[in-house]
Design a protein around this motif. Structure first.
Motif, mmCIF file in Angstrom:
data_model
loop_
_atom_site.group_PDB
_atom_site.id
_atom_site.type_symbol
_atom_site.label_atom_id
_atom_site.label_comp_id
_atom_site.label_asym_id
_atom_site.label_seq_id
_atom_site.Cartn_x
_atom_site.Cartn_y
_atom_site.Cartn_z
ATOM 1 N N LEU A 157 0.817 -1.156 -0.105
ATOM 2 C CA LEU A 157 0.102 0.023 -0.139
ATOM 3 C C LEU A 157 0.924 1.349 0.106
ATOM 4 C CD1 LEU A 157 -2.596 -1.123 2.678
ATOM 5 C CD2 LEU A 157 -3.002 -1.193 0.183
ATOM 6 N N LEU A 158 2.092 1.167 0.269
ATOM 7 C CA LEU A 158 2.998 2.289 0.394
ATOM 8 C C LEU A 158 3.189 2.982 -0.764
ATOM 9 C CD1 LEU A 158 5.945 1.345 2.885
ATOM 10 C CD2 LEU A 158 4.090 3.017 3.074
ATOM 11 N N PRO A 159 3.270 2.495 -2.041
ATOM 12 C CA PRO A 159 3.235 3.363 -3.244
ATOM 13 C C PRO A 159 2.049 4.174 -3.375
ATOM 14 C CG PRO A 159 4.122 1.013 -3.970
ATOM 15 C CD PRO A 159 3.371 1.203 -2.343
ATOM 16 N N LEU A 160 0.899 3.974 -3.052
ATOM 17 C CA LEU A 160 -0.229 4.693 -3.115
ATOM 18 C C LEU A 160 -0.031 5.907 -2.398
ATOM 19 C CD1 LEU A 160 -3.004 1.899 -2.583
ATOM 20 C CD2 LEU A 160 -2.114 2.870 -4.839
ATOM 21 N N LEU A 161 0.602 5.677 -1.038
ATOM 22 C CA LEU A 161 0.957 7.111 -0.182
ATOM 23 C C LEU A 161 2.002 8.044 -0.769
ATOM 24 C CD1 LEU A 161 0.424 5.634 3.430
ATOM 25 C CD2 LEU A 161 -1.096 7.011 2.319
ATOM 26 N N LEU A 162 3.131 7.273 -1.066
ATOM 27 C CA LEU A 162 4.403 7.745 -1.518
ATOM 28 C C LEU A 162 4.547 8.215 -3.017
ATOM 29 C CD1 LEU A 162 6.840 5.980 0.995
ATOM 30 C CD2 LEU A 162 5.529 8.160 1.240
ATOM 31 N N GLY A 163 3.570 7.676 -3.845
ATOM 32 C CA GLY A 163 3.971 7.700 -5.180
ATOM 33 C C GLY A 163 4.571 6.486 -5.899
ATOM 34 N N GLY A 164 4.199 6.281 -7.225
ATOM 35 C CA GLY A 164 4.715 4.898 -7.710
ATOM 36 C C GLY A 164 5.926 5.214 -8.542
ATOM 37 N N GLY A 165 6.860 6.028 -8.036
ATOM 38 C CA GLY A 165 8.152 6.448 -8.685
ATOM 39 C C GLY A 165 8.945 4.811 -8.681
ATOM 40 N N ALA A 166 9.907 5.011 -9.613
ATOM 41 C CA ALA A 166 10.719 3.506 -9.685
ATOM 42 C C ALA A 166 11.451 3.247 -8.457
ATOM 43 C CB ALA A 166 11.715 3.710 -10.885
ATOM 44 N N GLY A 167 11.907 4.277 -7.865
ATOM 45 C CA GLY A 167 12.853 4.121 -6.448
ATOM 46 C C GLY A 167 11.800 3.468 -5.479
ATOM 47 N N ILE A 168 10.594 4.114 -5.281
ATOM 48 C CA ILE A 168 9.798 3.594 -4.187
ATOM 49 C C ILE A 168 9.044 2.265 -4.604
ATOM 50 C CG2 ILE A 168 7.464 3.912 -3.079
ATOM 51 C CD1 ILE A 168 9.796 5.868 -2.165
ATOM 52 N N VAL A 169 8.976 1.772 -5.731
ATOM 53 C CA VAL A 169 8.545 0.544 -6.145
ATOM 54 C C VAL A 169 9.424 -0.389 -5.680
ATOM 55 C CG1 VAL A 169 7.794 -1.004 -7.984
ATOM 56 C CG2 VAL A 169 6.932 1.385 -7.910
ATOM 57 N N ARG A 170 10.840 -0.144 -6.365
ATOM 58 C CA ARG A 170 11.708 -1.141 -5.928
ATOM 59 C C ARG A 170 12.085 -1.295 -4.714
ATOM 60 N NH1 ARG A 170 16.352 -0.036 -3.971
ATOM 61 N NH2 ARG A 170 15.849 2.348 -4.629
ATOM 62 N N ALA A 171 12.102 -0.330 -3.838
ATOM 63 C CA ALA A 171 12.465 -0.492 -2.274
ATOM 64 C C ALA A 171 11.164 -1.233 -1.617
ATOM 65 C CB ALA A 171 12.354 0.902 -1.683
ATOM 66 N N VAL A 172 10.172 -1.007 -2.111
ATOM 67 C CA VAL A 172 8.869 -1.558 -1.486
ATOM 68 C C VAL A 172 9.010 -3.051 -1.576
ATOM 69 C CG1 VAL A 172 6.312 -2.238 -1.475
ATOM 70 C CG2 VAL A 172 7.257 0.459 -1.170
ATOM 71 N N TRP A 173 9.087 -3.421 -3.044
ATOM 72 C CA TRP A 173 9.345 -5.028 -3.333
ATOM 73 C C TRP A 173 10.743 -5.518 -3.031
ATOM 74 C CZ3 TRP A 173 4.921 -7.495 -4.041
ATOM 75 C CH2 TRP A 173 3.939 -6.790 -4.554
#
Length: 423
Positions: free
Chosen positions: A52-68
């Motif tokens: 759910l975090l990319p929904l809060l922080l935006g779907g940027g490549a860095g965020i998506v990579r870190a979340v997964w």
């Protein structure tokens, strides 16, 4: 603020941003341990909530990579799977490519996976040395997209990235979840002060306009940097930098470039080997405003891509908004050695806004003066006097030979693209 970060070369905030996520997760696990919540339950809860975090922080490549990456680490630990950190990184990259096949065609996607992958491959060492290595590895990609780098960017990353990753980003995340907390006001004031400080740093010397590095040469550059670091061969890196600079900056031909700025004009004349760079008009926002006006998005970016860090002459033909409305913005972003206008337009607000920027000198001209810079000579055909009754009649008209052709550059709408002939 993003423009300031790009100028300072603080790309880790966009590319390896997400490192704060690991610190946040470690903090949450520490907190649940102190609250005597079973570790297994806490980790399964995080596994469920992380997507759910990319929904809060935006779907940027860095965020998506870190979340997964965090998700895979937690699942691997809970299920005792024999996956290394590099295995997890590879799985995340393949999954991201499956969902977004063009992710590695974007600036953010290229940097986030290149630098994050390098973190797994580089040997541990002092943080300043690691920042230097990451800066070198990302340099070819940065030059291919932004055409510039800052000599102090390693120092800026070393000083500022920990502040963002370990303090600002987690506090912003907490504020998103609890927006009415007592820390919201101080955080906002702190962010405003930080933004002002970053903007002040952009005035420091060290910003180098390098020019556009072609994609193939940039990919080769990444390989050269990795080999240079692995084998400690500086001469390979130096050789690539020299070759890249020559490709980006040695322009042996005349070039006339017409920018799409809407109704008005913006025409760039370049003499061979950077002997002259003359821009005729800038376009403007006479018919509404846009977030990224052409003067910034197209003209300045193009000048940087050509390795130009200044204009020799900026000609503002007449004081109509669609021709010179963005002249003030352009001179803020690009130094101009000489500003040329008509005598009548010299005190118009658009011209005054342009003069307030990085302009060395201002010259009002009337026919039959000649505008000369390097091998370029343009004759002023009109106006002949400063008594015109309206702005179009006061428009500068230039005529001269550019390479093999004679060009007539007319600022009024009747001749918006100019004319050329061999005679």
């Amino acid at each position: 603020m993003r423009d300031d970060l790009v100028q300072l070369g603080i790309f880790h905030l966009f590319s390896v941003s997400g490192l704060h996520l690991f610190a946040l997760l470690a903090g949450l696990i520490w907190l649940t341990d102190r609250l005597r919540i079973p570790k297994e339950a806490a980790e399964w809860a995080l596994i469920a909530l992380l997507p759910l975090l990319p929904l809060l922080l935006g779907g940027g490549a860095g965020i998506v990579r870190a979340v997964w990456l965090s998700e895979i680490r937690l699942v691997t630990a809970r299920m005792r799977l024999p996956l290394s950190r590099l295995d997890g990184f590879s799985l995340v990259l393949m999954g991201n490519l499956a969902l977004q096949p063009y992710i590695l065609h974007t600036f953010g996607g290229q940097l986030t996976y290149l630098l994050a992958g390098a973190l797994y491959l580089l040997p541990p060492g002092p943080r300043l040395k690691l920042n230097l290595q990451l800066g070198l590895i990302g340099l070819p990609v940065i030059l291919a997209h932004t055409f510039r780098f800052h000599l102090l960017q390693v120092l800026f990353n070393w000083l500022l990235v920990p502040v963002f990753e370990l303090a600002v980003m987690p506090l912003v995340l907490v504020t998103l979840i609890f927006p009415d907390g007592p820390w919201t006001g101080p955080l906002e004031r702190g962010l405003q002060l930080g933004e002002q400080s970053l903007h002040a740093l952009t005035t420091l010397p060290g910003d180098v306009i390098f020019g556009a590095v072609p994609t193939g040469l940039a990919v080769l550059g990444v390989g050269v940097v990795l080999l240079s670091l692995a084998r400690r061969q500086k001469r390979w890196l130096i050789g690539w930098l020299v070759a890249a600079w020559l490709v980006a900056n040695v322009h042996p031909q005349w070039r006339v470039t017409l920018f799409d700025v809407g109704q008005g004009d913006a025409i760039l004349i370049e003499a061979p080997f950077k002997q002259a760079a003359v821009l005729v008009d800038t376009g403007g926002r006479g018919f509404g405003t846009v977030r990224e006006p052409p003067a910034k998005r197209a003209i300045v970016n193009y000048l940087h891509a050509r390795g130009l860090n200044h204009l020799d002459i900026l000609v503002l033909t007449h004081a109509d908004a669609d021709h010179v409305g963005d002249a003030g913005l352009l001179t803020q972003l690009m130094p101009v050695r000489r500003l040329v206008t008509t005598t009548l337009a010299a005190n118009h607000r658009y011209i005054l806004a342009a003069k307030a920027g990085q302009v060395v000198s201002h010259t009002p001209l009337l026919a039959p003066a000649t505008l000369t810079v390097g091998p370029l000579k343009l004759k002023v055909v009109a106006p002949e006097s400063a008594d015109a009754k309206e702005k179009n009649a006061d428009s500068l008209v230039l005529y001269g030979k550019i390479d093999k052709y004679f060009w007539l550059l007319r600022g009024t709408r009747t001749g918006r693209w100019g004319a050329r002939s061999r005679h």
